[in-house]
Design a protein around this motif. Structure first.
Motif, PDB file in Angstrom:
ATOM      1  N   ARG A   1       9.899  -7.737  29.492  1.00  0.00           N
ATOM      2  CA  ARG A   1       8.656  -7.470  28.789  1.00  0.00           C
ATOM      3  C   ARG A   1       7.676  -6.817  29.750  1.00  0.00           C
ATOM      4  NH1 ARG A   1       8.505 -10.866  24.312  1.00  0.00           N
ATOM      5  NH2 ARG A   1      10.350 -12.180  24.301  1.00  0.00           N
ATOM      6  N   GLU A   2       6.802  -5.983  29.182  1.00  0.00           N
ATOM      7  CA  GLU A   2       5.823  -5.286  30.012  1.00  0.00           C
ATOM      8  C   GLU A   2       4.969  -6.286  30.790  1.00  0.00           C
ATOM      9  OE1 GLU A   2       6.253  -2.213  30.358  1.00  0.00           O
ATOM     10  OE2 GLU A   2       4.505  -1.708  31.572  1.00  0.00           O
TER      11      GLU A   2
ATOM     12  N   THR B   1      16.357   5.966  27.018  1.00  0.00           N
ATOM     13  CA  THR B   1      15.665   4.750  26.572  1.00  0.00           C
ATOM     14  C   THR B   1      14.177   4.853  26.868  1.00  0.00           C
ATOM     15  OG1 THR B   1      15.988   3.631  28.676  1.00  0.00           O
ATOM     16  CG2 THR B   1      17.687   3.308  27.018  1.00  0.00           C
TER      17      THR B   1
ATOM     18  N   HIS C   1      17.961 -11.043  27.986  1.00  0.00           N
ATOM     19  CA  HIS C   1      18.603 -10.777  26.703  1.00  0.00           C
ATOM     20  C   HIS C   1      19.418 -11.942  26.148  1.00  0.00           C
ATOM     21  CE1 HIS C   1      17.367  -6.639  26.996  1.00  0.00           C
ATOM     22  NE2 HIS C   1      17.835  -6.601  28.225  1.00  0.00           N
TER      23      HIS C   1
ATOM     24  N   GLY D   1      15.031  -4.356  30.708  1.00  0.00           N
ATOM     25  CA  GLY D   1      14.586  -4.796  29.392  1.00  0.00           C
ATOM     26  C   GLY D   1      13.581  -5.930  29.473  1.00  0.00           C
TER      27      GLY D   1
ATOM     28  N   ARG E   1      13.046  -2.233  24.266  1.00  0.00           N
ATOM     29  CA  ARG E   1      13.160  -3.301  25.253  1.00  0.00           C
ATOM     30  C   ARG E   1      14.465  -4.069  25.063  1.00  0.00           C
ATOM     31  NH1 ARG E   1      11.399  -8.252  25.190  1.00  0.00           N
ATOM     32  NH2 ARG E   1       9.914  -8.048  23.483  1.00  0.00           N
ATOM     33  N   HIS E   2      14.859  -4.232  23.788  1.00  0.00           N
ATOM     34  CA  HIS E   2      16.116  -4.945  23.530  1.00  0.00           C
ATOM     35  C   HIS E   2      17.331  -4.101  23.878  1.00  0.00           C
ATOM     36  CE1 HIS E   2      14.331  -8.509  22.007  1.00  0.00           C
ATOM     37  NE2 HIS E   2      13.627  -7.862  21.100  1.00  0.00           N
TER      38      HIS E   2
ATOM     39  N   PRO F   1       8.728   0.326  20.882  1.00  0.00           N
ATOM     40  CA  PRO F   1       8.845  -0.245  22.226  1.00  0.00           C
ATOM     41  C   PRO F   1       9.631  -1.555  22.233  1.00  0.00           C
ATOM     42  CG  PRO F   1       6.598   0.492  21.838  1.00  0.00           C
ATOM     43  CD  PRO F   1       7.337   0.663  20.537  1.00  0.00           C
ATOM     44  N   ARG F   2       9.476  -2.340  21.173  1.00  0.00           N
ATOM     45  CA  ARG F   2      10.169  -3.619  21.072  1.00  0.00           C
ATOM     46  C   ARG F   2      11.682  -3.420  20.987  1.00  0.00           C
ATOM     47  NH1 ARG F   2       9.342  -8.949  19.435  1.00  0.00           N
ATOM     48  NH2 ARG F   2      11.087  -9.615  18.154  1.00  0.00           N
TER      49      ARG F   2
ATOM     50  N   ARG G   1      17.309  -1.654  26.355  1.00  0.00           N
ATOM     51  CA  ARG G   1      17.386  -1.519  27.811  1.00  0.00           C
ATOM     52  C   ARG G   1      18.017  -2.759  28.427  1.00  0.00           C
ATOM     53  NH1 ARG G   1      11.148  -0.127  28.342  1.00  0.00           N
ATOM     54  NH2 ARG G   1      11.148   2.000  27.545  1.00  0.00           N
TER      55      ARG G   1
ATOM     56  N   ARG H   1      11.834  -2.476  34.252  1.00  0.00           N
ATOM     57  CA  ARG H   1      11.755  -1.974  32.885  1.00  0.00           C
ATOM     58  C   ARG H   1      13.142  -1.709  32.332  1.00  0.00           C
ATOM     59  NH1 ARG H   1       7.059   1.443  34.055  1.00  0.00           N
ATOM     60  NH2 ARG H   1       5.308   0.131  33.451  1.00  0.00           N
TER      61      ARG H   1
END
Lengths: 335, 318
Positions: B222-223, A52, A116, B220, A81-82, A77-78, A84, B217
């Protein structure tokens, strides 16, 4: 379900390029425990992180890792993120430092839920209690207000697992989850992982150098050496009939009463894992291998099916050798 | 936690008592007989004796100290030798100006320092980091007084944006007050902003390499949450320490800044009293400065335990 093809990771540092993972391919099937085994520095953790792209920005990743039709290696990256935490979740080696020391457990677990799921804070908190309960933490509700330093290592690792499974991930990557823990605690953590696999149907990628752990929980095994997969197969088959001299060596290095009686000491594989700056057309284990020939240093052995499972070796051990000779490193025992 | 607080409060109180002793002894150590000074021209024995009796100068040192301490804690700081105005009134008039100035400088410096520090850490190696580092170096190297004079020359005299000096009480006209205060506060805050920026940058870089940031991270997040919550909260522990140590500099910096901008604050009162040898005022000013340091240190300790739960437990009952 998760299909990794030709995953390659290289780092550009001050001393030039280091190729940490070299064209690694494997599949993870739903609900199975796949174990990735190897010495320190063989690229197993980097492989896991690369799935990931949790690696630092200076890491170069090529190849693909397709989860349900989405290539994570090429994802934005978006999207990542979903993925991970929701589809692919991680449990790391150091439970001491992997939890944030300044936030309560409640906050850290609910955060994993809220990342999430569109639920209220109180619902997320309720879920956190259930999760802590699930991983076997007694008095879960009271533990929400506790800080990481107030827990033992084993309890912290259970919290890490609770956070990881908060959103019912498809794949749980456990990177040396028991290495930093006592043996008794270790057994408890492995039980939790096994239990989650059965209850939630989560596939587990278990990264470890501990063959005892592998024998205990894994369904299939991938053996890595210097960034490459050298042997791959079903766990019982691979343990009974190791083909690659490296796998053989790893098995010989496990403390074992029988071996001690025979040679008086533990068998070790001489030398260290090399750091590679390129992808040589040779067997990377040749330097340390008792069976190496000229061919090994001139051509890279392909990963091929040899009677039962796959191995990348020009001179694999035969069934007869496995049945009679026992351990390969005995050549060094007289020295 | 309660035990920890109690112990820290005890330590602070002890320091405060020591401060009163030093101030008391310091004034005693000054050359000259106060009775002589007060008597003026009429220096006959009877007058001197009467003065000594009136001001308790015949009492033992212990009794005199006790009288001084009780008076001080009752808010009686004596009268100015020069003007005859109660010292307490002078301080009550000057203190709010300095408090406002320092607080404003602290807020400006914190916002500026934290933001640029975080930016420099996240954009490591990029032009933003270069820029932030360069500005911080300038902020650290340029002395307040020069920067203040240049600001007056350029922003006040040249462009006429801000008044060059003077002060309007906050309560009578807040807008005019801010208009007068902004420039001195920014000037006073530059050094601190630079220190905060550098500290934030380095502790942030360290925090970003920690395992828990990777965990954040991997969840998930956000940065923005990873950096602004998980990494920042941990870096703040170090930043708060440094800010605490620097607040002393802020007080002494206020003395210079008030002088430049003609602000009738505590710093100006200090300088004026020293120049005029106004002993009661000096005595009060020194004691209050010492108290300020003690209170700030105590507040910083409290802040630690808010930020870092490990400190809370280490010193606490559980």
């Amino acid at each position: 379900m998760l299909s990794v093809r030709d995953l390659t990771v290289s780092f550009t540092g001050e001393e030039g390029v280091v190729c940490a993972v070299d064209r690694v391919s494997f599949d993870v099937r739903a609900g199975e425990v796949l174990s990735v085994v190897g010495e320190s520095g063989c690229g197993k953790s980097v492989t896991a992180m690369a799935l990931t792209r949790l690696l630092p920005p200076y890491a170069r990743v090529t190849g693909s890792a397709v989860l349900d039709g989405v290539d994570l290696a090429a994802a934005s990256p978006r999207t990542l993120r979903h993925v991970r935490g929701k589809d692919v979740a991680y449990v790391f080696q150091e439970p001491m430092s992997s939890l944030n020391p300044v936030f309560t457990l409640g906050r850290q677990v609910t955060e994993a839920v809220l990342a999430h799921e569109q639920v209220s804070r109180s619902t997320a908190e309720q879920r956190a209690v259930e999760l802590l309960d699930l991983v076997g933490i007694p008095g879960a509700r009271d533990r929400l207000r506790v800080y990481p330093h107030q827990l033992s290592g084993g309890m912290r690792q259970r919290v890490m697992i609770a956070m990881a499974v908060a959103c019912n991930p498809r794949v749980l990557v456990a990177d040396e989850p028991t290495t930093a823990l006592d043996v008794t605690v270790q057994a408890g953590i492995l039980d939790v992982l096994r239990d989650l696999r059965t209850r939630l149907g989560t596939a587990v990628v278990l990264i470890t150098h501990d063959l005892g752990v592998v024998a205990d929980v894994a369904d299939r095994v991938v053996v890595m050496y210097a960034g490459r997969i050298v042997e791959r197969g079903e766990v019982r088959e691979l343990f009974r009939r190791p083909r690659h001299p490296y796998t053989k060596g790893l098995l010989g290095a496990v403390p074992n009463a029988e071996a001690r009686e025979r040679s008086g000491r533990l068998l070790e594989i001489p030398g260290l894992v090399p750091v590679l700056s390129e992808q040589p057309d040779a067997c990377t284990f040749a330097d340390r291998c008792p069976r190496a020939s000229a061919r090994c240093t001139e051509h890279e052995p392909p990963l091929e099916n040899v009677a039962g499972h796959e191995v990348a070796c020009w001179h694999p051990h035969t069934d007869d050798e496995n049945a009679t000779a026992g351990r390969p490193a005995e050549r060094s025992s007289d020295a | 936690m309660a035990a920890y607080l109690l112990r820290r409060a005890g330590q602070s109180l002890l320091t405060l008592v020591l401060a009163t002793i030093v101030v008391f002894a310091g004034v005693r150590a000054l050359p000259g007989d106060p009775a002589l000074a007060l008597a003026g021209e009429e220096r006959d024995a009877a007058t001197l004796a009467a003065i000594r009796a009136k001001y308790g100068l015949d009492d033992s040192v212990i009794e005199q100290y006790w009288a001084y301490v009780t008076n001080t804690f009752q808010g009686d700081l004596g009268r100015s030798i020069r003007t005859g105005i109660p010292v307490r009134d002078m301080i009550v008039g000057a203190l709010p100006v300095t408090l406002e100035l320092s607080l404003l400088a602290l807020v400006i410096a914190s916002i500026l320092g934290l933001l640029t520090g975080m930016l420099a850490a996240v954009r490591r190696g990029g032009p933003s980091e270069w820029l932030a580092n360069g500005i911080a170096l300038l902020g650290l190297s340029i002395p307040h007084f020069w920067l203040g004079l240049m600001a007056i020359l350029w922003l006040s005299v040249g462009l006429g944006l801000f008044p060059a000096s003077g002060h309007v009480p906050l309560l009578s006209d807040p807008v005019a007050n801010l208009h007068h205060m902004v420039m001195p506060a920014v000037i006073l805050g530059t050094g601190l902003a630079a220190v905060i920026m550098r500290q934030t940058r380095s502790s942030m870089l360290e925090a970003l390499g920690e395992d828990y940031v990777r965990t954040a991270r991997a969840k998930g997040l956000r940065e923005r949450q990873v950096v602004g919550v998980h990494a920042l909260r941990n870096s703040l522990i170090v930043v708060v320490t440094i800010v605490g140590l620097q607040l002393g500099n802020l007080i002494s910096g206020a003395v210079v800044t008030e002088q430049i901008f003609g602000l009738p604050g505590f710093g100006k009162l200090t300088i004026d009293s020293v120049f005029q040898r106004d002993y009661p005022v000096i005595q009060a000013v020194v004691l209050i400065t010492a108290t300020a340091y003690i209170v700030i240190n105590f507040a910083i300790d409290l802040l630690y335990s808010v930020i870092d739960p490990r400190i809370r437990v280490a010193g606490g009952a559980d």
